[in-house]
Write a protein that holds these residues in place. Sequence first.
Motif, PDB file in Angstrom:
ATOM      1  N   SER A  66       0.198   4.322  -7.562  1.00 55.31           N
ATOM      2  CA  SER A  66       0.697   5.808  -8.744  1.00 55.31           C
ATOM      3  C   SER A  66       0.528   4.459  -9.723  1.00 55.31           C
ATOM      4  O   SER A  66       0.984   3.150  -9.740  1.00 55.31           O
ATOM      5  CB  SER A  66       1.877   5.837  -8.525  1.00 55.31           C
ATOM      6  OG  SER A  66       2.040   6.714  -7.258  1.00 55.31           O
ATOM      7  N   PRO A  67       0.563   4.069 -11.298  1.00 52.37           N
ATOM      8  CA  PRO A  67      -0.318   6.048 -11.033  1.00 52.37           C
ATOM      9  C   PRO A  67      -1.634   6.291 -11.168  1.00 52.37           C
ATOM     10  O   PRO A  67      -2.554   7.484 -11.852  1.00 52.37           O
ATOM     11  CB  PRO A  67      -0.061   6.267 -12.855  1.00 52.37           C
ATOM     12  CG  PRO A  67       0.409   4.642 -13.141  1.00 52.37           C
ATOM     13  CD  PRO A  67       0.330   4.042 -12.667  1.00 52.37           C
ATOM     14  N   TYR A  68      -2.354   5.038 -10.790  1.00 50.15           N
ATOM     15  CA  TYR A  68      -3.068   5.213 -10.494  1.00 50.15           C
ATOM     16  C   TYR A  68      -3.823   5.005  -9.074  1.00 50.15           C
ATOM     17  O   TYR A  68      -4.989   4.573  -8.412  1.00 50.15           O
ATOM     18  CB  TYR A  68      -4.309   3.933 -11.066  1.00 50.15           C
ATOM     19  CG  TYR A  68      -4.311   3.837 -11.932  1.00 50.15           C
ATOM     20  CD1 TYR A  68      -3.296   3.728 -12.934  1.00 50.15           C
ATOM     21  CD2 TYR A  68      -5.235   4.561 -12.774  1.00 50.15           C
ATOM     22  CE1 TYR A  68      -3.537   3.636 -14.856  1.00 50.15           C
ATOM     23  CE2 TYR A  68      -5.286   5.144 -14.055  1.00 50.15           C
ATOM     24  CZ  TYR A  68      -4.195   4.351 -15.262  1.00 50.15           C
ATOM     25  OH  TYR A  68      -4.586   4.319 -16.421  1.00 50.15           O
ATOM     26  N   ALA A  69      -3.050   5.450  -7.632  1.00 49.06           N
ATOM     27  CA  ALA A  69      -3.152   6.218  -6.900  1.00 49.06           C
ATOM     28  C   ALA A  69      -4.559   7.270  -6.823  1.00 49.06           C
ATOM     29  O   ALA A  69      -4.601   8.185  -7.340  1.00 49.06           O
ATOM     30  CB  ALA A  69      -2.225   7.299  -5.723  1.00 49.06           C
ATOM     31  N   GLN A  70      -4.698   7.265  -5.219  1.00 48.52           N
ATOM     32  CA  GLN A  70      -6.795   7.803  -5.790  1.00 48.52           C
ATOM     33  C   GLN A  70      -6.616   8.145  -4.161  1.00 48.52           C
ATOM     34  O   GLN A  70      -6.207   8.111  -3.367  1.00 48.52           O
ATOM     35  CB  GLN A  70      -7.617   6.854  -5.943  1.00 48.52           C
ATOM     36  CG  GLN A  70      -8.383   5.928  -7.489  1.00 48.52           C
ATOM     37  CD  GLN A  70      -9.229   4.857  -6.958  1.00 48.52           C
ATOM     38  OE1 GLN A  70      -9.394   4.557  -5.587  1.00 48.52           O
ATOM     39  NE2 GLN A  70     -10.617   4.971  -7.591  1.00 48.52           N
ATOM     40  N   THR A  71      -7.003   9.594  -4.544  1.00 46.56           N
ATOM     41  CA  THR A  71      -7.926  10.500  -3.098  1.00 46.56           C
ATOM     42  C   THR A  71      -9.192   9.641  -2.911  1.00 46.56           C
ATOM     43  O   THR A  71      -9.975   9.976  -4.148  1.00 46.56           O
ATOM     44  CB  THR A  71      -7.564  11.838  -3.319  1.00 46.56           C
ATOM     45  OG1 THR A  71      -6.244  12.337  -3.917  1.00 46.56           O
ATOM     46  CG2 THR A  71      -8.809  12.837  -2.094  1.00 46.56           C
ATOM     47  N   LYS A  72     -10.060  10.068  -1.848  1.00 48.97           N
ATOM     48  CA  LYS A  72     -10.836   9.352  -1.729  1.00 48.97           C
ATOM     49  C   LYS A  72     -11.989  10.011  -0.774  1.00 48.97           C
ATOM     50  O   LYS A  72     -11.327  10.668   0.165  1.00 48.97           O
ATOM     51  CB  LYS A  72     -11.182   7.919  -1.050  1.00 48.97           C
ATOM     52  CG  LYS A  72     -10.566   7.095  -2.191  1.00 48.97           C
ATOM     53  CD  LYS A  72      -9.846   5.449  -1.218  1.00 48.97           C
ATOM     54  CE  LYS A  72      -9.989   5.399  -1.895  1.00 48.97           C
ATOM     55  NZ  LYS A  72      -9.380   3.619  -1.706  1.00 48.97           N
ATOM     56  N   ASP A  83     -15.055   4.432   9.958  1.00 48.59           N
ATOM     57  CA  ASP A  83     -14.268   5.246   8.553  1.00 48.59           C
ATOM     58  C   ASP A  83     -12.624   4.808   9.008  1.00 48.59           C
ATOM     59  O   ASP A  83     -12.717   5.903   9.975  1.00 48.59           O
ATOM     60  CB  ASP A  83     -14.909   6.067   7.881  1.00 48.59           C
ATOM     61  CG  ASP A  83     -14.265   6.030   6.307  1.00 48.59           C
ATOM     62  OD1 ASP A  83     -13.180   6.537   6.163  1.00 48.59           O
ATOM     63  OD2 ASP A  83     -14.784   5.000   5.692  1.00 48.59           O
ATOM     64  N   VAL A  84     -11.939   4.097   8.369  1.00 48.95           N
ATOM     65  CA  VAL A  84     -10.364   4.249   8.778  1.00 48.95           C
ATOM     66  C   VAL A  84      -9.775   4.474   7.640  1.00 48.95           C
ATOM     67  O   VAL A  84      -9.497   4.238   6.654  1.00 48.95           O
ATOM     68  CB  VAL A  84      -9.949   2.853   9.840  1.00 48.95           C
ATOM     69  CG1 VAL A  84      -8.214   2.730   9.749  1.00 48.95           C
ATOM     70  CG2 VAL A  84     -11.350   2.699  10.402  1.00 48.95           C
ATOM     71  N   ALA A  85      -9.101   5.794   7.742  1.00 45.13           N
ATOM     72  CA  ALA A  85      -7.783   5.414   6.638  1.00 45.13           C
ATOM     73  C   ALA A  85      -6.383   5.319   7.771  1.00 45.13           C
ATOM     74  O   ALA A  85      -5.812   6.293   9.051  1.00 45.13           O
ATOM     75  CB  ALA A  85      -7.863   7.107   6.656  1.00 45.13           C
ATOM     76  N   PHE A 117      -2.999   6.631   1.385  1.00 41.00           N
ATOM     77  CA  PHE A 117      -3.483   5.799   2.766  1.00 41.00           C
ATOM     78  C   PHE A 117      -4.392   5.059   1.777  1.00 41.00           C
ATOM     79  O   PHE A 117      -4.744   5.396   1.373  1.00 41.00           O
ATOM     80  CB  PHE A 117      -4.284   7.314   3.246  1.00 41.00           C
ATOM     81  CG  PHE A 117      -3.117   8.329   3.969  1.00 41.00           C
ATOM     82  CD1 PHE A 117      -3.070   9.050   2.928  1.00 41.00           C
ATOM     83  CD2 PHE A 117      -3.774   8.388   5.109  1.00 41.00           C
ATOM     84  CE1 PHE A 117      -2.153  10.256   3.931  1.00 41.00           C
ATOM     85  CE2 PHE A 117      -2.845   9.508   5.926  1.00 41.00           C
ATOM     86  CZ  PHE A 117      -2.082  10.538   5.453  1.00 41.00           C
ATOM     87  N   ALA A 118      -4.080   3.734   3.172  1.00 39.27           N
ATOM     88  CA  ALA A 118      -5.268   2.841   2.675  1.00 39.27           C
ATOM     89  C   ALA A 118      -6.502   3.047   3.551  1.00 39.27           C
ATOM     90  O   ALA A 118      -6.210   3.769   4.555  1.00 39.27           O
ATOM     91  CB  ALA A 118      -4.541   1.774   3.174  1.00 39.27           C
ATOM     92  N   HIS A 119      -7.341   2.103   2.423  1.00 42.10           N
ATOM     93  CA  HIS A 119      -8.770   3.209   3.532  1.00 42.10           C
ATOM     94  C   HIS A 119      -9.171   1.814   3.811  1.00 42.10           C
ATOM     95  O   HIS A 119      -9.266   1.223   2.919  1.00 42.10           O
ATOM     96  CB  HIS A 119      -9.580   4.183   2.716  1.00 42.10           C
ATOM     97  CG  HIS A 119     -10.947   3.790   2.805  1.00 42.10           C
ATOM     98  ND1 HIS A 119     -11.801   3.696   2.104  1.00 42.10           N
ATOM     99  CD2 HIS A 119     -11.625   4.502   3.922  1.00 42.10           C
ATOM    100  CE1 HIS A 119     -13.142   4.209   2.085  1.00 42.10           C
ATOM    101  NE2 HIS A 119     -12.777   5.067   3.391  1.00 42.10           N
ATOM    102  N   GLY A 120     -10.664   1.293   4.897  1.00 43.61           N
ATOM    103  CA  GLY A 120     -11.026   1.002   4.809  1.00 43.61           C
ATOM    104  C   GLY A 120     -12.344   1.234   6.143  1.00 43.61           C
ATOM    105  O   GLY A 120     -12.287   2.308   6.706  1.00 43.61           O
ATOM    106  N   ASP A 181       4.640  -2.833  -1.536  1.00 41.61           N
ATOM    107  CA  ASP A 181       3.616  -1.416  -2.967  1.00 41.61           C
ATOM    108  C   ASP A 181       3.224  -0.488  -1.659  1.00 41.61           C
ATOM    109  O   ASP A 181       1.554  -0.437  -1.347  1.00 41.61           O
ATOM    110  CB  ASP A 181       2.498  -2.696  -2.824  1.00 41.61           C
ATOM    111  CG  ASP A 181       3.033  -3.545  -3.981  1.00 41.61           C
ATOM    112  OD1 ASP A 181       2.238  -4.940  -3.966  1.00 41.61           O
ATOM    113  OD2 ASP A 181       3.850  -2.836  -4.592  1.00 41.61           O
ATOM    114  N   LEU A 182       4.353   0.299  -1.238  1.00 42.92           N
ATOM    115  CA  LEU A 182       3.500   1.321  -0.030  1.00 42.92           C
ATOM    116  C   LEU A 182       4.005   2.327  -1.097  1.00 42.92           C
ATOM    117  O   LEU A 182       4.777   2.635  -2.365  1.00 42.92           O
ATOM    118  CB  LEU A 182       4.186   1.769   0.763  1.00 42.92           C
ATOM    119  CG  LEU A 182       4.151   0.013   1.748  1.00 42.92           C
ATOM    120  CD1 LEU A 182       4.808  -0.172   3.169  1.00 42.92           C
ATOM    121  CD2 LEU A 182       3.075   0.470   1.941  1.00 42.92           C
TER     122      LEU A 182
END
Length: 196
Positions: A66-72, A83-85, A117-120, A181-182
């Motif tokens: 935040s403030p740039y957290a993203q929904t994907k 795909d992993v979240a 969530f972290a994404h990869g 950083d969570l």
Amino acid sequence: MQFVRTDIKDIVIIEPKVHGDDRGYFVETFRADKLEEFLGYKINFCQDNESKSSKGVLRGLHYQLSPYAQTKLVRVIQGRVLDVAVDIRKGSPTFGKYVAVELSAENKKQMLVPRGFAHGFVVLEDDTIFAYKVDNYYSPECDRGIAFDDRDLNIDWILNKKELNLSGKDIKQPKLNETNDLFEFGVNYYERKKEI
Ligand SMILES: Cc1cn([C@H]2C[C@H](O)[C@@H](COP(=O)(O)OP(=O)(O)O[C@H]3O[C@H](C)C(=O)[C@H](O)[C@H]3O)O2)c(=O)[nH]c1=O
């Protein structure tokens, strides 16, 4: 278009309807109204991304603070990925848990990865094209990552380590228990006003 909850209820799998005919097929790949109706809130996507990768490439696990957290809202246009979240919201009952789903040009499945969530993903076929919407702009300053091979996460990436092709930054990411950083569970990141 079907919306399917996963073991982590905020991670949703979307299965668009494919209209096949003798010319080929037509698919509505995104419907804001149907997504909002399912979620009960509106997501204002503002940026589309695309990446192309060969088999073995692993991108992630990334997120923006935040403030740039993203929904994907992620999908595969060509090829196949796992795909992993990962839930990185401190206090969440599924903190450190993950959902892994195979997304492909063939199954046309999509995954909605909310803020927190972290994404990869790991690429399972050559010339895979990955496309996704995000609801906040790219912010290198807020860009963060978690180690893809964090033993506490114990993610099964299907391919063995020798087959993986990582970017430099993904080799150096901290483990989940090494970073502060969570996100906090229970905070509504969708209503926070942009901090100055
Ligand atoms: C994400 C992004 C990157 N870039 C530039 C920055 C670099 O010069 C280049 C490659 O960036 P990066 O190595 O971060 O690309 P990925 O490894 O695919 O990163 C993405 O991979 C995982 C799976 C994610 O979920 C994130 O969306 C994102 O972090 O594109 C931009 O100009 N805009 C952007 O929105």
